[in-house]
Design an enzyme around this catalytic site. Structure first.
Site, PDB file in Angstrom:
ATOM      1  N   ARG A 153       0.882  -1.180   0.000  1.00  0.00           N
ATOM      2  CA  ARG A 153       0.000   0.000   0.000  1.00  0.00           C
ATOM      3  C   ARG A 153       0.912   1.220   0.000  1.00  0.00           C
ATOM      4  O   ARG A 153       1.653   1.439   0.964  1.00  0.00           O
ATOM      5  CB  ARG A 153      -0.929  -0.009   1.208  1.00  0.00           C
ATOM      6  CG  ARG A 153      -1.674   1.292   1.396  1.00  0.00           C
ATOM      7  CD  ARG A 153      -2.839   1.199   2.348  1.00  0.00           C
ATOM      8  NE  ARG A 153      -3.964   0.505   1.747  1.00  0.00           N
ATOM      9  CZ  ARG A 153      -5.236   0.682   2.104  1.00  0.00           C
ATOM     10  NH1 ARG A 153      -5.551   1.525   3.056  1.00  0.00           N
ATOM     11  NH2 ARG A 153      -6.205   0.016   1.513  1.00  0.00           N
ATOM     12  N   HIS A 195      -6.773   0.566  -7.069  1.00  0.00           N
ATOM     13  CA  HIS A 195      -7.128  -0.245  -5.897  1.00  0.00           C
ATOM     14  C   HIS A 195      -7.800  -1.531  -6.414  1.00  0.00           C
ATOM     15  O   HIS A 195      -9.005  -1.733  -6.244  1.00  0.00           O
ATOM     16  CB  HIS A 195      -8.072   0.558  -4.997  1.00  0.00           C
ATOM     17  CG  HIS A 195      -8.168   0.036  -3.603  1.00  0.00           C
ATOM     18  ND1 HIS A 195      -7.436  -1.039  -3.147  1.00  0.00           N
ATOM     19  CD2 HIS A 195      -8.926   0.440  -2.543  1.00  0.00           C
ATOM     20  CE1 HIS A 195      -7.735  -1.257  -1.872  1.00  0.00           C
ATOM     21  NE2 HIS A 195      -8.631  -0.386  -1.487  1.00  0.00           N
ATOM     22  N   GLN A 230     -10.082  -3.905  -4.240  1.00  0.00           N
ATOM     23  CA  GLN A 230     -11.397  -3.315  -3.975  1.00  0.00           C
ATOM     24  C   GLN A 230     -12.343  -3.567  -5.152  1.00  0.00           C
ATOM     25  O   GLN A 230     -13.504  -3.938  -4.969  1.00  0.00           O
ATOM     26  CB  GLN A 230     -11.235  -1.807  -3.742  1.00  0.00           C
ATOM     27  CG  GLN A 230     -12.538  -1.111  -3.398  1.00  0.00           C
ATOM     28  CD  GLN A 230     -13.088  -1.569  -2.058  1.00  0.00           C
ATOM     29  OE1 GLN A 230     -12.397  -1.571  -1.071  1.00  0.00           O
ATOM     30  NE2 GLN A 230     -14.352  -1.975  -2.032  1.00  0.00           N
ATOM     31  N   ASP A 255     -17.038   7.302  -2.932  1.00  0.00           N
ATOM     32  CA  ASP A 255     -15.787   7.199  -2.174  1.00  0.00           C
ATOM     33  C   ASP A 255     -15.555   8.582  -1.556  1.00  0.00           C
ATOM     34  O   ASP A 255     -16.224   9.565  -1.922  1.00  0.00           O
ATOM     35  CB  ASP A 255     -14.623   6.798  -3.115  1.00  0.00           C
ATOM     36  CG  ASP A 255     -13.306   6.565  -2.374  1.00  0.00           C
ATOM     37  OD1 ASP A 255     -13.321   6.474  -1.121  1.00  0.00           O
ATOM     38  OD2 ASP A 255     -12.258   6.473  -3.043  1.00  0.00           O
ATOM     39  N   CYS A 307     -16.471   2.014  -0.821  1.00  0.00           N
ATOM     40  CA  CYS A 307     -15.333   1.161  -0.444  1.00  0.00           C
ATOM     41  C   CYS A 307     -15.020   1.248   1.039  1.00  0.00           C
ATOM     42  O   CYS A 307     -14.397   0.338   1.586  1.00  0.00           O
ATOM     43  CB  CYS A 307     -14.111   1.550  -1.275  1.00  0.00           C
ATOM     44  SG  CYS A 307     -13.681   3.296  -1.127  1.00  0.00           S
ATOM     45  N   ARG A 327     -14.002  -8.380   0.382  1.00  0.00           N
ATOM     46  CA  ARG A 327     -12.566  -8.136   0.221  1.00  0.00           C
ATOM     47  C   ARG A 327     -11.781  -9.408   0.568  1.00  0.00           C
ATOM     48  O   ARG A 327     -10.860  -9.801  -0.130  1.00  0.00           O
ATOM     49  CB  ARG A 327     -12.113  -6.977   1.129  1.00  0.00           C
ATOM     50  CG  ARG A 327     -12.589  -5.598   0.692  1.00  0.00           C
ATOM     51  CD  ARG A 327     -11.937  -5.181  -0.607  1.00  0.00           C
ATOM     52  NE  ARG A 327     -10.484  -5.215  -0.493  1.00  0.00           N
ATOM     53  CZ  ARG A 327      -9.724  -4.220  -0.043  1.00  0.00           C
ATOM     54  NH1 ARG A 327     -10.268  -3.073   0.272  1.00  0.00           N
ATOM     55  NH2 ARG A 327      -8.410  -4.348   0.027  1.00  0.00           N
TER      56      ARG A 327
HETATM   57  N1   CP Z   1     -11.512  -0.018   1.359  1.00  0.00           N
HETATM   58  C1   CP Z   1     -10.279  -0.108   1.907  1.00  0.00           C
HETATM   59  O1   CP Z   1      -9.274  -0.357   1.240  1.00  0.00           O
HETATM   60  O2   CP Z   1     -10.258   0.102   3.250  1.00  0.00           O
HETATM   61  P1   CP Z   1      -8.945   0.287   4.145  1.00  0.00           P
HETATM   62  O3   CP Z   1      -8.302   1.584   3.720  1.00  0.00           O
HETATM   63  O4   CP Z   1      -9.453   0.329   5.551  1.00  0.00           O
HETATM   64  O5   CP Z   1      -8.016  -0.869   3.905  1.00  0.00           O
HETATM   65  N1  NVA Z   2      -9.722   6.822  -2.329  1.00  0.00           N
HETATM   66  C1  NVA Z   2      -9.486   6.417  -0.966  1.00  0.00           C
HETATM   67  C2  NVA Z   2      -9.800   4.962  -0.808  1.00  0.00           C
HETATM   68  C3  NVA Z   2      -9.595   4.417   0.587  1.00  0.00           C
HETATM   69  C4  NVA Z   2      -9.861   2.937   0.655  1.00  0.00           C
HETATM   70  C5  NVA Z   2      -8.045   6.727  -0.570  1.00  0.00           C
HETATM   71  O1  NVA Z   2      -7.158   6.491  -1.394  1.00  0.00           O
HETATM   72  O2  NVA Z   2      -7.817   7.198   0.542  1.00  0.00           O
END
Ligand code: CP
Ligand code: NVA
Length: 310
Positions: free
Chosen positions: A102, A129, A132, A224, A264, A292
């Site tokens: 990440r 992502h 997701q 989102d 999400c 997920r």
């Molecule tokens: N939707 C998602 O990726 O959640 P987190 O940021 O909590 O992992």
């Molecule tokens: N678009 C958001 C998604 C979080 C799961 C971010 O990147 O923070």
């Protein structure tokens, strides 16, 4: 055979996406029964940003497959700061069987994939992502019983979640309408690729600046956050720029009567969505969160255990 990564939905064919979705459904039906797919194998979670769903679903999912996860937060591995991404990838490949990353910069996930000898899975970057998006289409398929002739409307920022959702919809032939304020549309290169997939699968990608136009006749209304991780200094400007893009009781009246609301998560009630919508009877946000784990188990098996990919 060269190892496979999942950096983006673009890495997979339609048939491979369907294979992973089918496997995820099967694993879900087994209700978390443990297996030994990942027996003796260790997955490293290299996370530069916070996480609830991604971290927990991978940790529990890997455990259910007989494997083990090590969480490596920003204080442990500070990609590119404490040492180069290349050195991190090469070192971790000597210990681990898979890396879930990440990151902020999408290039960091690409570089991990390039320099690691083990599969790398994108657990969210500024551009994509993919895990997701898998959970999203699995949730849609479970809810409607199929994926034919459906329209998904993503209303908000043309961000990482929007990009992966757009690509997976385009690959699978699901129509997608995206409503963003001017200047917040999806990345041009991602859009160009998605349009090519859509042409092949025979679905439409529609871009608009009108939330009402996007919501009209939609099976799915998707939200989102307006400010993604890493954009915090833009919060005030974004609150202003997105104020007409809130998903509320008025807006969802334009969708089909049997629409579903998706997000999400994490969500900001009162900003991108009102509490009555996200906590209402049309919302399937916790099915998405659960899924997920099922799709990630399927992705791990696909990348680490399938003889055609290893
Ligand atoms: N939707 C998602 O990726 O959640 P987190 O940021 O909590 O992992
Ligand atoms: N678009 C958001 C998604 C979080 C799961 C971010 O990147 O923070």
């Amino acid at each position: 055979m060269k190892k496979r990564d999942l950096i983006s939905i673009a890495d997979l064919t339609k048939a491979e996406i369907e294979e992973i979705l089918g496997l995820a459904l099967k694993l879900k039906k087994d209700r978390g029964l443990t297996t030994d797919h990942l027996k003796g194998r260790t997955i490293g979670l290299v996370f530069q940003k916070p996480s609830n769903r991604t971290r927990v679903s991978f940790e529990v999912g890997a455990f259910q497959l007989g494997g083990h996860c090590i969480y490596l937060g920003p204080d442990d591995i500070n990609l590119g700061q404490r040492e180069t991404t290349e050195d991190v990838a090469k070192t971790l490949s000597r210990y681990l069987d898979c890396i879930v990353a990440r990151t902020f910069a999408h290039q960091d996930v690409i570089d991990l994939g390039k320099f690691a000898d083990v599969p790398v899975i994108n657990g969210l970057s500024d551009l994509d992502h993919p895990c997701q998006a898998f959970a999203d289409v699995l949730s849609i398929q479970e809810h409607f019983g199929h994926l034919n002739n459906l329209t998904v409307s993503f209303i908000g920022d043309g961000n990482n979640v929007c990009h992966s959702l757009m690509m997976i919809c385009a690959k699978l032939g699901i129509h997608i309408k995206i409503a963003t304020p001017k200047g917040y549309g999806p990345n041009a290169k991602v859009l160009k690729n998605a349009r090519a997939y859509a042409e092949e699968s025979g679905c439409a990608i529609t871009l608009t600046n009108s939330p009402v136009k996007a919501a009209k006749g939609a099976h799915v209304i998707y939200a989102d956050v307006w400010t993604s991780m890493g954009q915090e200094e833009e919060t005030q400007k974004r609150l202003q720029d997105f104020k007409d893009f809130q998903i509320n009781g008025q807006l969802v009246k334009h969708a089909r009567e049997d629409f579903i609301f998706m997000h999400c998560l994490p969500a900001h009630r009162g900003e991108e969505v009102t509490a009555d919508v996200i906590d209402g009877s049309h919302s399937i946000v916790f099915d998405q969160a659960e899924n997920r784990m099922h799709v990630e188990k399927a992705i791990l098996i696909f990348l680490l255990c399938d003889p055609k990919n290893t």
